[in-house]
Design a protein around this motif. Structure first.
Motif, short mmCIF file in Angstrom:
data_model
loop_
_atom_site.label_atom_id
_atom_site.label_comp_id
_atom_site.label_asym_id
_atom_site.label_seq_id
_atom_site.Cartn_x
_atom_site.Cartn_y
_atom_site.Cartn_z
N ALA A 62 -46.07 14.16 0.66
CA ALA A 62 -45.45 14.70 -0.55
C ALA A 62 -44.00 14.21 -0.69
O ALA A 62 -43.58 13.82 -1.78
N THR A 63 -43.27 14.22 0.41
CA THR A 63 -41.87 13.79 0.37
C THR A 63 -41.74 12.31 0.02
O THR A 63 -40.93 11.94 -0.82
N GLN A 64 -42.55 11.47 0.65
CA GLN A 64 -42.42 10.03 0.47
C GLN A 64 -43.08 9.48 -0.78
O GLN A 64 -42.61 8.51 -1.35
N THR A 65 -44.19 10.09 -1.21
CA THR A 65 -44.91 9.54 -2.35
C THR A 65 -44.74 10.37 -3.63
O THR A 65 -44.97 9.86 -4.73
N GLY A 66 -44.40 11.64 -3.47
CA GLY A 66 -44.32 12.53 -4.63
C GLY A 66 -45.66 13.13 -5.01
O GLY A 66 -45.76 13.84 -6.01
N PHE A 67 -46.71 12.84 -4.23
CA PHE A 67 -48.05 13.36 -4.51
C PHE A 67 -48.52 14.27 -3.40
O PHE A 67 -48.23 14.05 -2.23
N GLU A 68 -49.27 15.28 -3.80
CA GLU A 68 -49.87 16.20 -2.84
C GLU A 68 -51.22 15.66 -2.37
O GLU A 68 -51.91 14.97 -3.13
N GLY A 98 -53.20 11.30 -9.46
CA GLY A 98 -51.97 12.04 -9.23
C GLY A 98 -52.05 13.43 -9.84
O GLY A 98 -51.22 14.28 -9.59
#
Length: 122
Positions: A62-68, A98
């Motif tokens: 989540a932190t690196q890609t912005g996706f859960e 996404g």
């Protein structure tokens, strides 16, 4: 939505989930055929020369890609990706966008063009 849940919308064998893996060099994507069942981490390590290879931590994804996890898109990750050749047998495959409420239908050849594919397996 799982591949089994999506059965009324598309053939489950055409599902192409994207997994985020942790290597000694950082995160990579792995676009895989749902027909594989489980990922063979040892085979992937040997095939691509990784010393470390495992599913990445949810928080790091989540932190690196912005996706859960559960909403990882087939395109637009901004990560190098491994690609399962088995997907090339299909005219279209289905996977994440996404958004957990939407599914992408895409030709596998377009996935190759739209991602930074660093290796193929399968």
């Amino acid at each position: 939505m799982s591949a089994a849940d999506a059965q009324e919308y598309y053939p489950p064998e055409k599902a192409a989930p994207t997994f985020i893996l942790q290597t000694e060099s950082g995160l990579i994507g792995c676009i895989v055929s749902s027909e594989n069942g489980r990922l063979d981490f040892e085979q992937l390590k040997r095939g691509f020369g990784y010393r470390k290879l495992k599913l990445a931590d949810r928080k790091q994804i989540a932190t690196q890609t912005g996706f859960e996890v559960g909403a990882i898109p087939l395109v637009g990750l901004g990560l190098p990706c491994l690609f399962d050749r088995k997907l090339l047998q299909y005219d279209f495959v289905y996977g994440g966008t996404g958004d957990v409420m939407k599914t992408l239908k895409i030709a596998p050849e377009d996935l190759l063009r739209a991602n930074e594919i660093t290796g193929m397996f399968g």
